[in-house]
Write an enzyme that holds these catalytic residues in place. Structure first.
Site, PDB file in Angstrom:
ATOM      1  CD  GLU A  37      -2.774   0.991   2.535  1.00  0.00           C
ATOM      2  OE1 GLU A  37      -2.675   0.045   3.326  1.00  0.00           O
ATOM      3  OE2 GLU A  37      -3.492   1.984   2.720  1.00  0.00           O
ATOM      4  NE  ARG A 263       3.253  -8.834   9.976  1.00  0.00           N
ATOM      5  CZ  ARG A 263       3.189  -7.647   9.348  1.00  0.00           C
ATOM      6  NH1 ARG A 263       4.060  -6.707   9.597  1.00  0.00           N
ATOM      7  NH2 ARG A 263       2.235  -7.397   8.490  1.00  0.00           N
ATOM      8  CE  LYS A 273       3.165   0.002   4.706  1.00  0.00           C
ATOM      9  NZ  LYS A 273       2.709  -0.118   3.322  1.00  0.00           N
TER      10      LYS A 273
END
Ligand code: ATP
Ligand code: MG
Length: 565
Positions: A37, A263, A273
């Site tokens: 994104e 992850r 983020k």
């Protein structure tokens, strides 16, 4: 490519891909995607995903798309798009001529939603977000069906079109999938597909007043792009039934398959983020490419190479278990790479002056220094040896401890690439008692560092010429956080409470003259000091270097300890 990388990699995702290929699924092809994104810079966790998505496609002769998952116009910015492209390319991956955007498919997504409405599988709901939350139920209790669930197909079609035209205020209506409010998986309880947002999009402008949710959009993007294996992180595992439900009910052929992996979590840093943005916006760091950040841009500026990052991603592998990776492993990969590639140079951080009593004033002699002992093809360079030199204050002791083989009164030491010298006298400031300079003699028969009579000299130290050195600013970095898991905070606490106040230390240093003009990104090993990367803040008067890493490899130690356990 390293030997290790040439071996066929084995992990559960590659095994699935091998099996699918051998069964001839998807016409025997593989097509993956990396779907960030554009709401921030990429970080080392994304590098792991990139290595998996692009790496697997490459290994099995397939393709990998770069897709900007731009379904949320509030947080997205073209600056991030550029940074994402730069970073993926810098890591060495290629997505071919077309860059994909989720927003390219907004029209088709809308048509798909209409298809589900017609099948009676989606409805317009007037509950607001608070009411949606309240009626969703819990892990142990079923949710409550919306009073708008039984709207007719025609009414739903009319309302949905009107939502699109901007007839209803933000937040007043949603389009929801009609699945099952009692499903044990909360994700399946009539999830929202569209919300009303009067926000301009950086690509579609103000065309859309409704935007798709991640769950609705993602599988469709995968399908429209012809993705065969949609690889994502574990938190999407519970979303997979919904991913499959949408594609199944849209009656699409050759459906992509979602596969989840754990992850990357790295000690002493944060990776979300949102949190990185907070650090940047709050000026806790100097921009997204601050060398202390785990962003790819920050790591690049600090001196990391693509090879170091890719080797790290290979070493950590691909699993389904969440774990915390030691920062020392990442630095180990960096050192392995830089030790082979980085030319050596000399720099003195904490200078103390030597004066040779047996050299004439103004004496300068250019000596050969080896650029890289690990790489003979790197050749040699000239360094000036002069009557006055700087050595590191740490390499001199007035009262040496036992087994101190560096410089001390009456003792000899070897100067790297130069001569054997002897300390004759210490000159101190008569008032403060501070050492002003050290008077030494040079053994002129010891050029290159070997004595003529075979005297053994145990210590070798680095140095720079005092008159011919260049002053520089060195930025020395420590971990950005002082705790291993900065996100672990007591109630009411904030991850920023765990910031390390000493993460950046700026010192002045004296460099050999060859280092004065270096383009940003050039990396050296300052002998006995560490790896340093020329920074974009450099000026002709004041070069700036970032310390990429010290020379001490604590990972090798950990590895050896584990082996002997
Ligand atoms: P963040 O939580 O940092 O904001 P995100 O998952 O929201 O990350 P996206 O831009 O959606 O960020 O991520 C793009 C891809 O990168 C996704 O497939 C995601 O699963 C993957 N990814 C994100 N963070 C990590 C990580 N720490 N380790 C491995 N893969 C990651
Ligand atoms: Mg995300």
């Amino acid at each position: 490519m390293s030997m290790e990388a040439e071996k066929e990699k084995q992990d559960f995702i590659r095994n699935i891909v091998r099996e699918d290929l051998s069964l001839g699924k998807n016409n025997g092809s593989i097509h993956t995607r990396f779907p960030p994104e554009p709401n921030g810079f990429l970080h080392i966790g994304h590098a792991k995903a990139i290595c998996i998505d692009f790496g697997i496609a490459e290994e099995f002769g397939g393709k990998c798309n770069l897709r900007l998952d731009d379904t949320n116009p509030c947080k997205e910015d073209p600056i991030y798009v550029q940074a994402i492209e730069d970073d993926v390319r810098w890591l060495g991956f290629d997505w071919g001529p077309k860059l994909f955007h989720a927003s390219d498919f907004f029209d088709q997504m809308f048509d798909c939603a209409v298809f589900l409405i017609r099948k009676g599988l989606a409805y317009v709901c007037d509950l607001n977000s608070e009411e949606l939350r309240r009626t969703r139920g819990t892990l142990t209790e079923a949710g409550i069906e919306s009073p708008f669930r039984s709207r007719s197909v025609d009414e739903n079609l009319r309302l949905f079109n009107e939502m699109r035209e901007g007839k209803y205020p933000e937040g007043s209506k949603t389009l929801r999938a009609k699945i099952d409010m009692a499903n044990p998986n909360i994700i399946m309880r009539d999830p929202v597909m569209y919300r009303i947002l009067f926000e301009a999009h950086h690509r579609t402008g103000d065309k859309w007043k409704i935007y798709p949710t991640y769950d609705w959009a993602h599988g469709l993007e995968d399908y429209f792009e012809g993705i065969t294996h949609s690889i994502c992180t574990l938190e999407f595992e519970i979303h997979r039934p919904l991913y499959d439900w949408f594609l199944e009910n849209l009656e699409l052929a050759q459906r992509p398959r979602q596969i989840e992996f754990a992850r990357l979590n790295l000690a002493f840093t944060v990776m979300s983020k949102r949190k990185l943005l907070e650090l940047v916006q709050g000026s806790y760091v100097k921009g997204w490419d601050d060398p202390r950040l785990p962003t790819i841009a920050g790591m690049r500026r600090r001196g990391y190479s693509p090879a170091a990052i890719r080797n790290f991603c290979d070493l950590i592998g691909v699993t389904k278990f969440n774990s915390l990776t030691d920062f020392a492993l990442l630095e180990h990969c960096l050192r392995e790479d830089l030790n082979k590639k980085a030319p050596r140079a000399m720099a003195v951080l904490n200078p103390i002056k030597l004066v040779f009593s047996n050299l004439p004033d103004g004496h300068v002699e250019w000596l050969d220094a080896i650029n890289n002992p690990e790489d003979p093809s790197a050749g040699t360079r000239k360094v000036p040896f002069s009557k006055e030199l700087y050595i590191d204050a740490d390499d001199f002791r007035e009262v040496p401890p036992p087994k101190y083989y560096r410089l001390s009164p009456g003792q000899e030491v070897r100067l790297r690439y130069a001569y054997v010298i002897k300390c004759l006298e210490i000159v101190k400031d008569p008032v403060t008692g501070e050492i002003k300079e050290i008077i030494c003699s040079v053994d002129s028969d010891s050029k290159g560092g070997n004595t003529k009579d075979g005297r053994k000299i145990k210590g070798t130290i680095h140095w720079v010429s005092a008159p011919l050195s260049h002053c520089a600013e060195l930025r020395l970095y420590e971990p950005l956080f002082k705790t291993e898991i900065p996100d672990d905070v007591p109630p009411g606490g904030d991850f920023k409470d765990n910031l390390n106040p000493d993460s950046l230390k700026i010192v002045k240093a004296f460099l050999e003259p060859s280092l004065a003009k270096q383009s940003p990104g050039t990396i050296f090993q300052f002998e006995r000091v560490g790896y340093f990367c020329a920074d974009k803040d450099s000026t002709p008067a004041m070069p700036v270097f970032n310390r990429a890493a010290t020379l001490k490899d604590s990972w090798s130690k950990i590895e050896n300890k584990q082996k002997t356990k």
